[in-house]
Design a protein around this motif. Structure first.
Motif, PDB file in Angstrom:
ATOM      1  N   LYS A   1      -8.273 -33.508  10.346  1.00 22.49           N
ATOM      2  CA  LYS A   1      -8.159 -34.780  11.884  1.00 22.49           C
ATOM      3  C   LYS A   1      -9.100 -35.582  11.178  1.00 22.49           C
ATOM      4  O   LYS A   1      -9.005 -36.852  11.569  1.00 22.49           O
TER       5      LYS A   1
ATOM      6  N   HIS B   1      -8.347 -38.491   8.753  1.00 23.60           N
ATOM      7  CA  HIS B   1      -7.546 -39.568   8.975  1.00 23.60           C
ATOM      8  C   HIS B   1      -7.980 -39.824  10.341  1.00 23.60           C
ATOM      9  O   HIS B   1      -6.904 -41.415  10.714  1.00 23.60           O
ATOM     10  N   GLU B   2      -9.023 -40.163  10.013  1.00 22.29           N
ATOM     11  CA  GLU B   2     -10.120 -40.717  11.102  1.00 22.29           C
ATOM     12  C   GLU B   2     -11.014 -41.435  10.659  1.00 22.29           C
ATOM     13  O   GLU B   2     -11.770 -42.844  11.323  1.00 22.29           O
TER      14      GLU B   2
ATOM     15  N   ARG C   1      -5.467 -49.680  14.485  1.00 26.37           N
ATOM     16  CA  ARG C   1      -7.009 -49.221  14.505  1.00 26.37           C
ATOM     17  C   ARG C   1      -7.336 -50.546  12.924  1.00 26.37           C
ATOM     18  O   ARG C   1      -8.695 -50.857  13.351  1.00 26.37           O
TER      19      ARG C   1
ATOM     20  N   GLU D   1      -2.889 -44.510  11.715  1.00 26.39           N
ATOM     21  CA  GLU D   1      -2.753 -44.801  13.279  1.00 26.39           C
ATOM     22  C   GLU D   1      -2.914 -46.760  12.606  1.00 26.39           C
ATOM     23  O   GLU D   1      -3.353 -47.292  13.503  1.00 26.39           O
TER      24      GLU D   1
END
Length: 527
Positions: free
Chosen positions: A398, A401-402, A486, A429
């Motif tokens: 998680k 990828h953030e 993003r 994103e």
């Protein structure tokens, strides 16, 4: 600590040099921690400065043709070329960059200015631009519509990031000034010295009209409050600050045009048919290492996630680690150093904290901190060695990828087939750039089609372009820079496309004779 004689840099606003009335913020040597200069804008009359730029700088610029403004950019290039040595010295001290890395910022900015100077020459004596062909409004061809682009009668406010104090200014200012729009730049505080010095040199050379270029160093407080409906604002930085800018009344209520470049988890993707001995594999390894280490990974376009076929995960980890092990880190004044420092202790803390966060999901494949720094104190300097992380099943991850760690850090990730690869890349994103490494034109075409909607740029590296390709992270003025989601949703550069942000499109509905008269003062807009 700050010494009493640490100089305070003046701001240039409202056509004169002005110093703030506060103590200011101290800028430091990224390696030694030595205090260099202070920046402050406390007490400046911002309203006066914005009005002066609109009324004096804007009017003077709009009175010129595109060709005249292009020649003006050429004169700015000459001024900057004359002072290059001083800029390199400032970059080494304040940004902690090696000579090679300083060139990316300094010479990259000068090159971009020169590019727009040449592009503007072709627009000649025109005062406005014709967007497309005339369109008949009915059966009788006497009444038609022509879309026209005219420079906005406002000011361009640039709120810039710390990583490119030169290029970040000039890649925005070049199309703005060519368009006929005055510029006010607020450089990131940590590295504001180089931006301020460049503006100082250009202003003192007298090659721009008064009010065409201003610089405000220090706090960004109340800058957005000065913006009026025909102004524009361009921001490069964090997604958090971008949200504040987008919600500001200037944008939300006064419809100030806004361009944002924010966080980006850029990707490198290796063709599933590649082998460890293939040229595509070798090209990917070299590009990844370059992107991790150029400017110590402090590039908005740097590779953060590396996607390889599962069966090549170990080989890729070994090959990348072997090259990273040869990268010497430390004081950029030492000729043996290949990678310098981060720009500040604050940035160093941010990167180390980010690595710790990523390590909750990823394994450390290479830790460059095990090797001593060259001519640098680990405590006093902002040096951080390259770190390669890895995850064999990134679909289960998680935070990988953030979170973008803005330093010499990347994560190697495995995929099993093309569909999973597309999905994993899109988990970012929205990004500025994805690079593809393949010897198969068909795969490159599929990758471009699959990834284009979520990236501002798809950079394909194959053996036939290995010697001529410009690099995953190099932003070239003839291509668009920006990205969806993003990454901010903005667009910059792209040749003359960049002029669109600083112009207003209008449909002129009139007789053919009137449109002929209008066309005599215009040039076709061919981005």
């Amino acid at each position: 600590m700050t010494t009493p004689d640490t100089p305070l840099l003046p701001n240039y606003i409202a056509g004169r040099w002005q110093t703030g009335h506060g103590h200011g913020t101290t800028l430091r040597d990224a390696v030694t921690g030595e205090s260099l200069v202070r920046v402050d804008n406390t007490g400046l009359n911002l309203h006066e400065g914005f009005v002066f730029a609109r009324e004096h700088g804007g009017a003077a610029l709009r009175a010129m043709s595109y060709g005249q403004r292009a020649a003006m950019l050429g004169e700015v290039v000459k001024v900057l070329q004359t002072n290059r040595d001083a800029y390199y010295d400032i970059a080494t001290r304040n940004s902690g960059t090696t000579t090679k890395d300083s060139a990316v910022d300094i010479d990259g900015g000068i090159f971009t200015l020169g590019y727009y100077a040449k592009q503007g020459e072709a627009l000649g004596d025109a005062k406005c631009l014709l967007d497309g062909e005339r369109i008949r409004m009915g059966k009788d061809p006497v009444f038609q519509t022509q879309h026209v682009l005219n420079p906005t009668r406002g000011v361009a406010l640039f709120i810039n990031a710390f990583n490119f104090p030169s290029w970040g200014l000039w890649e925005k200012a070049a199309p703005a000034l060519l368009s006929g729009v005055p510029v006010i730049v607020k450089p990131a505080t940590a590295t504001a010295w180089l931006t301020q010095r460049m503006v100082e040199d250009v202003v003192k050379a007298g090659v721009l009209p008064e009010g065409a270029l201003s610089v405000i160093c220090g706090s960004s407080a109340h800058l957005m409050d000065q913006l009026q409906p025909f102004d524009v604002v361009s921001f490069t930085g964090s997604a958090e600050t971008a949200r504040i800018i987008r919600s500001h009344p200037a944008v939300a209520q006064r419809s100030v045009r806004c361009n944002i470049e924010a966080d980006s988890l850029n990707s490198a993707l290796l063709d599933p048919s590649a082998t460890v001995d293939s040229e595509a594999f070798k090209l990917m390894v070299s590009e990844v290492v370059r992107e991790m280490t150029v400017k110590s990974g402090q590039k908005c376009t740097a590779i953060r996630r590396i996607f390889v076929p599962l069966e090549l995960f170990d080989d890729a980890a070994e090959a990348i680690s072997a090259k990273l092990a040869k990268v010497t880190v430390g004081n950029p004044r030492n000729e043996t150093v290949r990678m310098g420092a981060l720009v500040s202790q604050e940035q160093k803390r941010s990167v180390l904290h980010g690595i710790e966060a990523l390590c909750h999901e990823a394994l450390v494949l290479f830790d460059g901190s095990e090797v001593p720094l060259v001519d640098a104190d680990p405590e006093a300097s902002a040096c951080v060695a390259p770190t390669l992380l890895g995850h064999r099943d990134p679909g289960q991850a998680k935070v990988l990828h953030e979170i973008e760690v803005f330093g010499p850090v990347a994560t190697l990730m495995a995929y099993e087939d093309e569909d999973e690869a597309w999905d994993l890349v899109r988990r970012g994103e929205g990004s500025l750039v994805a690079s593809v490494y393949s010897e198969d034109p068909a795969f490159i075409a599929r990758a471009a089609a699959e990834l284009a909607d979520s990236h501002g740029r798809v950079h394909a590296i194959s053996p036939d372009v290995a010697a001529s390709q410009t690099g995953h992270g190099n932003v070239m003025p003839m291509s668009l820079h920006g990205g969806p989601g993003r990454a901010g949703g903005g667009e910059e550069l792209g040749g003359l496309r960049a002029l669109g942000f600083y112009h207003r499109r209008t449909a002129v509905q009139a007789s053919s004779a009137a449109l002929d008269a209008l066309a005599a003062t215009a040039a076709p807009f061919k981005p």
